[in-house]
Design a protein around this motif. Structure first.
Motif, PDB file in Angstrom:
ATOM      1  N   VAL A   1       0.041  -6.168   0.951  1.00 43.14           N
ATOM      2  CA  VAL A   1       0.076  -6.504   2.371  1.00 43.14           C
ATOM      3  C   VAL A   1      -1.307  -6.966   2.806  1.00 43.14           C
ATOM      4  N   ARG A   2      -1.351  -7.996   3.620  1.00 40.55           N
ATOM      5  CA  ARG A   2      -2.632  -8.561   4.033  1.00 40.55           C
ATOM      6  C   ARG A   2      -3.380  -7.681   5.030  1.00 40.55           C
ATOM      7  N   ARG A   3      -2.671  -6.909   5.844  1.00 43.45           N
ATOM      8  CA  ARG A   3      -3.323  -6.064   6.831  1.00 43.45           C
ATOM      9  C   ARG A   3      -3.347  -4.634   6.301  1.00 43.45           C
ATOM     10  N   PRO A   4      -4.522  -4.104   5.999  1.00 46.09           N
ATOM     11  CA  PRO A   4      -4.624  -2.753   5.435  1.00 46.09           C
ATOM     12  C   PRO A   4      -3.978  -1.679   6.298  1.00 46.09           C
ATOM     13  N   SER A   5      -3.923  -1.860   7.590  1.00 43.23           N
ATOM     14  CA  SER A   5      -3.321  -0.850   8.468  1.00 43.23           C
ATOM     15  C   SER A   5      -1.809  -0.732   8.257  1.00 43.23           C
ATOM     16  N   LYS A   6      -1.216  -1.701   7.586  1.00 48.98           N
ATOM     17  CA  LYS A   6       0.229  -1.675   7.329  1.00 48.98           C
ATOM     18  C   LYS A   6       0.532  -1.603   5.838  1.00 48.98           C
ATOM     19  N   LYS A   7      -0.359  -1.013   5.102  1.00 46.80           N
ATOM     20  CA  LYS A   7      -0.291  -1.011   3.645  1.00 46.80           C
ATOM     21  C   LYS A   7       1.033  -0.489   3.073  1.00 46.80           C
ATOM     22  N   TYR A   8       1.552   0.623   3.592  1.00 49.41           N
ATOM     23  CA  TYR A   8       2.769   1.219   3.028  1.00 49.41           C
ATOM     24  C   TYR A   8       3.923   1.232   4.022  1.00 49.41           C
ATOM     25  N   ILE A   9       3.950   0.293   4.925  1.00 48.76           N
ATOM     26  CA  ILE A   9       4.942   0.305   5.996  1.00 48.76           C
ATOM     27  C   ILE A   9       6.384   0.247   5.467  1.00 48.76           C
ATOM     28  N   ARG A  10       6.646  -0.524   4.433  1.00 52.87           N
ATOM     29  CA  ARG A  10       8.018  -0.607   3.893  1.00 52.87           C
ATOM     30  C   ARG A  10       8.457   0.722   3.288  1.00 52.87           C
ATOM     31  N   GLU A  11       7.573   1.355   2.539  1.00 54.55           N
ATOM     32  CA  GLU A  11       7.901   2.646   1.936  1.00 54.55           C
ATOM     33  C   GLU A  11       8.128   3.709   3.010  1.00 54.55           C
ATOM     34  N   ILE A  12       7.272   3.711   4.017  1.00 52.12           N
ATOM     35  CA  ILE A  12       7.412   4.674   5.107  1.00 52.12           C
ATOM     36  C   ILE A  12       8.745   4.462   5.817  1.00 52.12           C
ATOM     37  N   ALA A  13       9.090   3.217   6.086  1.00 47.71           N
ATOM     38  CA  ALA A  13      10.360   2.914   6.752  1.00 47.71           C
ATOM     39  C   ALA A  13      11.550   3.376   5.915  1.00 47.71           C
ATOM     40  N   ARG A  14      11.485   3.170   4.597  1.00 45.93           N
ATOM     41  CA  ARG A  14      12.587   3.606   3.728  1.00 45.93           C
ATOM     42  C   ARG A  14      12.728   5.128   3.721  1.00 45.93           C
ATOM     43  N   VAL A  15      11.620   5.838   3.644  1.00 47.34           N
ATOM     44  CA  VAL A  15      11.669   7.299   3.650  1.00 47.34           C
ATOM     45  C   VAL A  15      12.193   7.799   4.990  1.00 47.34           C
ATOM     46  N   CYS A  16      11.746   7.203   6.086  1.00 44.88           N
ATOM     47  CA  CYS A  16      12.228   7.606   7.411  1.00 44.88           C
ATOM     48  C   CYS A  16      13.727   7.372   7.540  1.00 44.88           C
ATOM     49  N   GLU A  17      14.220   6.276   7.004  1.00 43.92           N
ATOM     50  CA  GLU A  17      15.654   5.992   7.048  1.00 43.92           C
ATOM     51  C   GLU A  17      16.443   7.030   6.249  1.00 43.92           C
ATOM     52  N   ARG A  18      15.959   7.378   5.063  1.00 41.78           N
ATOM     53  CA  ARG A  18      16.638   8.416   4.263  1.00 41.78           C
ATOM     54  C   ARG A  18      16.593   9.759   4.977  1.00 41.78           C
ATOM     55  N   LEU A  19      15.464  10.075   5.584  1.00 42.99           N
ATOM     56  CA  LEU A  19      15.327  11.332   6.308  1.00 42.99           C
ATOM     57  C   LEU A  19      16.229  11.357   7.533  1.00 42.99           C
ATOM     58  N   TYR A  20      16.362  10.227   8.211  1.00 42.91           N
ATOM     59  CA  TYR A  20      17.283  10.110   9.348  1.00 42.91           C
ATOM     60  C   TYR A  20      18.704  10.452   8.899  1.00 42.91           C
TER      61      TYR A  20
END
Length: 107
Positions: free
Chosen positions: A37-56
């Motif tokens: 990812v080009r913006r370091p502040s969003k480095k793992y955003i896809r992984e975080i979103a996937r984990v949040c979806e599974r947790l939901y």
């Protein structure tokens, strides 16, 4: 080591001894490979979103079965999944989630 530490400490057995039924789903891991990812502040955003979806989904399933999801460990961002599931579940009954841990009827 977080999930292992809870197990080693006997958390599940202690809750069961208090009369609280426990069902563990095991540790949930996120894939932490760098996605370029080009913006370091969003480095793992896809992984975080996937984990949040599974947790939901897991939290909503527990609520629908009459249980109370207890989410331990992980990054604070994981609250997005469990809190969203609780809010959606309560909304079905015309209730809202409030910060004190209680619920109220939506107006």
């Amino acid at each position: 080591m977080g999930p292992s530490a809870f197990r080693i400490a006997g958390l599940g057995e202690r809750l069961t001894a208090l009369g609280i039924p426990v069902s563990t789903r095991g540790p949930r891991r996120a894939d932490s490979r760098d996605q370029g990812v080009r913006r370091p502040s969003k480095k793992y955003i896809r992984e975080i979103a996937r984990v949040c979806e599974r947790l939901y989904k897991a939290s909503l399933s527990v609520l629908e079965k009459g249980g109370t999801p207890l989410v331990l460990g992980g990054d604070h961002s994981l609250g997005a999944g469990s809190v969203a599931a609780t809010a959606d579940y309560l909304r079905r009954d015309g209730k809202t989630l409030v910060s004190s841990g209680s619920t109220r009827t939506a107006t």
